[in-house]
Scaffold this motif. Structure first.
Motif, PDB file in Angstrom:
ATOM      1  N   PRO A 191       0.822  -1.205   0.000  1.00  0.00           N
ATOM      2  CA  PRO A 191       0.000   0.000   0.000  1.00  0.00           C
ATOM      3  C   PRO A 191       0.862   1.263   0.000  1.00  0.00           C
ATOM      4  O   PRO A 191       1.840   1.362   0.715  1.00  0.00           O
ATOM      5  N   GLY A 192       0.492   2.197  -0.855  1.00  0.00           N
ATOM      6  CA  GLY A 192       1.182   3.477  -0.905  1.00  0.00           C
ATOM      7  C   GLY A 192       2.459   3.495  -1.725  1.00  0.00           C
ATOM      8  O   GLY A 192       3.094   4.533  -1.838  1.00  0.00           O
ATOM      9  N   VAL A 193       2.862   2.365  -2.297  1.00  0.00           N
ATOM     10  CA  VAL A 193       4.083   2.329  -3.090  1.00  0.00           C
ATOM     11  C   VAL A 193       3.727   2.587  -4.551  1.00  0.00           C
ATOM     12  O   VAL A 193       2.858   1.932  -5.110  1.00  0.00           O
ATOM     13  N   LYS A 194       4.381   3.565  -5.134  1.00  0.00           N
ATOM     14  CA  LYS A 194       4.123   3.915  -6.531  1.00  0.00           C
ATOM     15  C   LYS A 194       5.207   3.299  -7.410  1.00  0.00           C
ATOM     16  O   LYS A 194       6.343   3.114  -6.984  1.00  0.00           O
ATOM     17  N   GLU A 225      -1.352  12.701  -9.863  1.00  0.00           N
ATOM     18  CA  GLU A 225      -2.220  12.079  -8.859  1.00  0.00           C
ATOM     19  C   GLU A 225      -3.665  12.042  -9.338  1.00  0.00           C
ATOM     20  O   GLU A 225      -4.398  11.092  -9.074  1.00  0.00           O
ATOM     21  N   ASP A 256      -5.924   8.813  -9.687  1.00  0.00           N
ATOM     22  CA  ASP A 256      -7.260   8.687  -9.070  1.00  0.00           C
ATOM     23  C   ASP A 256      -8.310   8.283 -10.112  1.00  0.00           C
ATOM     24  O   ASP A 256      -9.167   7.436  -9.840  1.00  0.00           O
TER      25      ASP A 256
END
Length: 79
Positions: A40-43, A67, A71
């Motif tokens: 989670p949260g890793v791009k 972003e 989204d």
């Protein structure tokens, strides 16, 4: 002269053993495709080709356009 070699080869001679060991260590093991666990949260950095008008739409809002694209893609993917 005889048709037989001077020294008959046995199944357990050093060369045969060495060849068997070499084949064992160099035999290809079939790769099993593994799916990376999503953290989670890793791009992840990717290169993406999108139409110019779509890019302009997201860039009109100023900084943070990447972003906003992310989204929109998450929403489209049902995430």
């Amino acid at each position: 002269m005889s048709d037989q070699p001077r020294r008959p080869r046995t199944l357990n001679d050093a060369r045969t053993e060495a060849e068997a060991a070499f084949k064992k260590t160099t035999a290809k093991v079939p790769e099993v495709p593994t799916k990376k666990a999503a953290l989670p949260g890793v791009k992840e950095l990717v290169s993406l080709r999108i139409d110019q008008d779509v890019l302009e739409h997201f860039q009109e809002g100023g900084p943070g356009w990447q972003e906003r694209i992310n989204d929109a893609l998450r929403k489209a993917a049902g995430k």
